[in-house]
Design a protein around this motif. Sequence first.
Motif, PDB file in Angstrom:
ATOM      1  N   GLU A   1      39.886  29.596  54.715  1.00  0.00           N
ATOM      2  CA  GLU A   1      40.221  29.877  53.319  1.00  0.00           C
ATOM      3  C   GLU A   1      39.062  29.482  52.422  1.00  0.00           C
ATOM      4  OE1 GLU A   1      42.709  25.733  52.439  1.00  0.00           O
ATOM      5  OE2 GLU A   1      43.750  27.635  52.487  1.00  0.00           O
ATOM      6  N   ASN A   2      39.000  30.126  51.252  1.00  0.00           N
ATOM      7  CA  ASN A   2      37.977  29.823  50.257  1.00  0.00           C
ATOM      8  C   ASN A   2      36.578  29.775  50.879  1.00  0.00           C
ATOM      9  OD1 ASN A   2      39.902  29.416  48.050  1.00  0.00           O
ATOM     10  ND2 ASN A   2      40.500  27.573  49.160  1.00  0.00           N
ATOM     11  N   CYS A   3      36.195  30.867  51.526  1.00  0.00           N
ATOM     12  CA  CYS A   3      34.960  30.877  52.312  1.00  0.00           C
ATOM     13  C   CYS A   3      33.696  31.068  51.476  1.00  0.00           C
ATOM     14  CB  CYS A   3      35.037  31.969  53.380  1.00  0.00           C
ATOM     15  SG  CYS A   3      36.299  31.648  54.635  1.00  0.00           S
ATOM     16  N   GLN A   4      33.830  31.441  50.213  1.00  0.00           N
ATOM     17  CA  GLN A   4      32.664  31.551  49.327  1.00  0.00           C
ATOM     18  C   GLN A   4      33.007  30.911  47.989  1.00  0.00           C
ATOM     19  OE1 GLN A   4      30.488  35.445  49.340  1.00  0.00           O
ATOM     20  NE2 GLN A   4      32.208  36.144  50.573  1.00  0.00           N
ATOM     21  N   ARG A   5      32.186  29.957  47.588  1.00  0.00           N
ATOM     22  CA  ARG A   5      32.370  29.285  46.299  1.00  0.00           C
ATOM     23  C   ARG A   5      31.051  29.320  45.551  1.00  0.00           C
ATOM     24  NH1 ARG A   5      36.970  25.878  45.981  1.00  0.00           N
ATOM     25  NH2 ARG A   5      38.067  25.579  47.944  1.00  0.00           N
ATOM     26  N   PRO A   6      31.019  29.944  44.370  1.00  0.00           N
ATOM     27  CA  PRO A   6      32.108  30.717  43.765  1.00  0.00           C
ATOM     28  C   PRO A   6      32.297  32.059  44.464  1.00  0.00           C
ATOM     29  CG  PRO A   6      30.133  30.915  42.446  1.00  0.00           C
ATOM     30  CD  PRO A   6      29.807  29.906  43.526  1.00  0.00           C
ATOM     31  N   ALA A   7      33.500  32.574  44.356  1.00  0.00           N
ATOM     32  CA  ALA A   7      33.803  33.867  44.972  1.00  0.00           C
ATOM     33  C   ALA A   7      33.109  34.984  44.197  1.00  0.00           C
ATOM     34  CB  ALA A   7      35.306  34.103  44.971  1.00  0.00           C
ATOM     35  N   PRO A   8      32.640  36.023  44.879  1.00  0.00           N
ATOM     36  CA  PRO A   8      32.077  37.181  44.168  1.00  0.00           C
ATOM     37  C   PRO A   8      33.073  37.767  43.176  1.00  0.00           C
ATOM     38  CG  PRO A   8      31.576  37.301  46.507  1.00  0.00           C
ATOM     39  CD  PRO A   8      32.535  36.166  46.340  1.00  0.00           C
ATOM     40  N   TYR A   9      32.563  38.276  42.089  1.00  0.00           N
ATOM     41  CA  TYR A   9      33.382  38.806  40.999  1.00  0.00           C
ATOM     42  C   TYR A   9      34.092  40.093  41.428  1.00  0.00           C
ATOM     43  CZ  TYR A   9      34.401  40.997  36.462  1.00  0.00           C
ATOM     44  OH  TYR A   9      35.010  41.610  35.399  1.00  0.00           O
ATOM     45  N   VAL A  10      35.352  40.225  41.017  1.00  0.00           N
ATOM     46  CA  VAL A  10      36.113  41.449  41.251  1.00  0.00           C
ATOM     47  C   VAL A  10      36.201  42.217  39.935  1.00  0.00           C
ATOM     48  CG1 VAL A  10      38.277  42.449  42.061  1.00  0.00           C
ATOM     49  CG2 VAL A  10      37.471  40.287  43.030  1.00  0.00           C
ATOM     50  N   PRO A  11      35.623  43.401  39.838  1.00  0.00           N
ATOM     51  CA  PRO A  11      35.655  44.165  38.573  1.00  0.00           C
ATOM     52  C   PRO A  11      37.087  44.487  38.147  1.00  0.00           C
ATOM     53  CG  PRO A  11      34.076  45.097  40.133  1.00  0.00           C
ATOM     54  CD  PRO A  11      34.877  44.095  40.898  1.00  0.00           C
ATOM     55  N   ASN A  12      37.312  44.517  36.841  1.00  0.00           N
ATOM     56  CA  ASN A  12      38.647  44.804  36.313  1.00  0.00           C
ATOM     57  C   ASN A  12      39.225  46.124  36.812  1.00  0.00           C
ATOM     58  OD1 ASN A  12      39.272  42.481  34.869  1.00  0.00           O
ATOM     59  ND2 ASN A  12      38.085  43.141  33.091  1.00  0.00           N
ATOM     60  N   PRO A  13      38.434  47.217  36.868  1.00  0.00           N
ATOM     61  CA  PRO A  13      39.017  48.467  37.378  1.00  0.00           C
ATOM     62  C   PRO A  13      39.541  48.328  38.813  1.00  0.00           C
ATOM     63  CG  PRO A  13      36.972  48.918  36.213  1.00  0.00           C
ATOM     64  CD  PRO A  13      37.060  47.421  36.350  1.00  0.00           C
ATOM     65  N   LEU A  14      38.870  47.527  39.630  1.00  0.00           N
ATOM     66  CA  LEU A  14      39.332  47.320  41.002  1.00  0.00           C
ATOM     67  C   LEU A  14      40.627  46.518  41.013  1.00  0.00           C
ATOM     68  CD1 LEU A  14      39.079  47.526  44.031  1.00  0.00           C
ATOM     69  CD2 LEU A  14      37.399  45.655  43.981  1.00  0.00           C
ATOM     70  N   VAL A  15      40.683  45.461  40.201  1.00  0.00           N
ATOM     71  CA  VAL A  15      41.921  44.681  40.095  1.00  0.00           C
ATOM     72  C   VAL A  15      43.072  45.596  39.683  1.00  0.00           C
ATOM     73  CG1 VAL A  15      43.112  42.818  38.873  1.00  0.00           C
ATOM     74  CG2 VAL A  15      40.724  42.518  39.558  1.00  0.00           C
ATOM     75  N   ASN A  16      42.851  46.392  38.648  1.00  0.00           N
ATOM     76  CA  ASN A  16      43.914  47.262  38.136  1.00  0.00           C
ATOM     77  C   ASN A  16      44.358  48.300  39.161  1.00  0.00           C
ATOM     78  OD1 ASN A  16      43.853  45.919  35.677  1.00  0.00           O
ATOM     79  ND2 ASN A  16      42.407  47.368  34.750  1.00  0.00           N
ATOM     80  N   SER A  17      43.422  48.731  40.006  1.00  0.00           N
ATOM     81  CA  SER A  17      43.761  49.751  40.999  1.00  0.00           C
ATOM     82  C   SER A  17      44.705  49.234  42.078  1.00  0.00           C
ATOM     83  CB  SER A  17      42.482  50.282  41.661  1.00  0.00           C
ATOM     84  OG  SER A  17      41.946  49.329  42.578  1.00  0.00           O
ATOM     85  N   MET A  18      44.831  47.904  42.198  1.00  0.00           N
ATOM     86  CA  MET A  18      45.668  47.311  43.242  1.00  0.00           C
ATOM     87  C   MET A  18      47.067  46.969  42.756  1.00  0.00           C
ATOM     88  SD  MET A  18      43.844  47.427  45.895  1.00  0.00           S
ATOM     89  CE  MET A  18      44.979  46.542  46.965  1.00  0.00           C
ATOM     90  N   LEU A  19      47.334  47.157  41.475  1.00  0.00           N
ATOM     91  CA  LEU A  19      48.589  46.649  40.911  1.00  0.00           C
ATOM     92  C   LEU A  19      49.825  47.408  41.379  1.00  0.00           C
ATOM     93  CD1 LEU A  19      47.483  45.808  37.254  1.00  0.00           C
ATOM     94  CD2 LEU A  19      47.705  44.271  39.223  1.00  0.00           C
ATOM     95  N   ASP A  20      49.652  48.567  41.982  1.00  0.00           N
ATOM     96  CA  ASP A  20      50.829  49.270  42.502  1.00  0.00           C
ATOM     97  C   ASP A  20      51.350  48.631  43.779  1.00  0.00           C
ATOM     98  OD1 ASP A  20      48.407  50.184  43.713  1.00  0.00           O
ATOM     99  OD2 ASP A  20      49.475  51.905  44.565  1.00  0.00           O
ATOM    100  N   VAL A  21      50.487  47.943  44.531  1.00  0.00           N
ATOM    101  CA  VAL A  21      50.929  47.288  45.770  1.00  0.00           C
ATOM    102  C   VAL A  21      50.923  45.768  45.668  1.00  0.00           C
ATOM    103  CG1 VAL A  21      50.301  49.197  47.281  1.00  0.00           C
ATOM    104  CG2 VAL A  21      48.600  47.429  46.770  1.00  0.00           C
ATOM    105  N   MET A  22      50.113  45.224  44.749  1.00  0.00           N
ATOM    106  CA  MET A  22      50.066  43.785  44.476  1.00  0.00           C
ATOM    107  C   MET A  22      50.275  43.621  42.970  1.00  0.00           C
ATOM    108  SD  MET A  22      46.743  42.694  46.816  1.00  0.00           S
ATOM    109  CE  MET A  22      47.043  40.926  46.720  1.00  0.00           C
ATOM    110  N   PRO A  23      51.523  43.619  42.510  1.00  0.00           N
ATOM    111  CA  PRO A  23      51.804  43.809  41.077  1.00  0.00           C
ATOM    112  C   PRO A  23      51.581  42.578  40.204  1.00  0.00           C
ATOM    113  CG  PRO A  23      53.840  43.577  42.285  1.00  0.00           C
ATOM    114  CD  PRO A  23      52.750  43.594  43.304  1.00  0.00           C
ATOM    115  N   SER A  24      50.409  41.983  40.307  1.00  0.00           N
ATOM    116  CA  SER A  24      50.051  40.851  39.461  1.00  0.00           C
ATOM    117  C   SER A  24      48.540  40.665  39.509  1.00  0.00           C
ATOM    118  CB  SER A  24      50.737  39.567  39.947  1.00  0.00           C
ATOM    119  OG  SER A  24      50.153  38.423  39.361  1.00  0.00           O
TER     120      SER A  24
END
Length: 228
Positions: A89-112
């Motif tokens: 767990e937590n294999c990279q500190r700090p974790a690489p950034y996740v762009p907002n469009p990518l986060v939003n694209s996952m909300l249908d299966v991970m709704p948060s």
Amino acid sequence: MRRTLVAFASGLVAGLLCSALVAVLTGPAAAQDHAPGRFDFYVLSLSWSPTYCEDKGPKADNEPQCSRTRPYAFVVHGLWPQYERGFPENCQRPAPYVPNPLVNSMLDVMPSRGLVIYEWKKHGTCSGLPPQAYFDLVRAARDKVVIPAEFTRLDDYRMVAPSEVESAFRTANPGLSSDMFSVQCDRRRLTEVRVCLSQDLAFRACPDVDRRACRLSRMVMPPVRSGR
């Protein structure tokens, strides 16, 4: 007598020094076990969303996952790299950034949004994949598993045996045997179904995951939330 005590003390000090040296020598090796991309298989965790929302109580109305306009049943909790025993767990500190469009694209299966980002930091960074590739894999893993029709919508409380849930998933997913996934519960309710997948997303056995399955004889499945 004194000579015996001196010898004992010397031996004790030597033993402690040896233990300390072993700890120093083995520490980096243990840390390397958590290097990104070094793991044995994945667990796809499918959360029974109504249990999560019931736990939230009055606060559930402020949770996107618990919106009464979107009656979620099973949702993706995460895709977790695993060792045969245990997990990184937590294999990279700090974790690489996740762009907002990518986060939003996952909300249908991970709704948060919070869940998407948390799962990336804790588990996704251990996959050895960049964010886009990891979340593409999350979606592919979710598409691999067929949710039994009777669990795609539940309008009232239902009592089930873990074995009934297991049987339904096996029937809906040819090739999925009982040692390849586990049904999880809290003290009285269904919480998750965890499916074990190889790195190329084939169903595979996972004894350590299977042995931690729910031990209740029967459990409650809360209904999905709705506006009615």
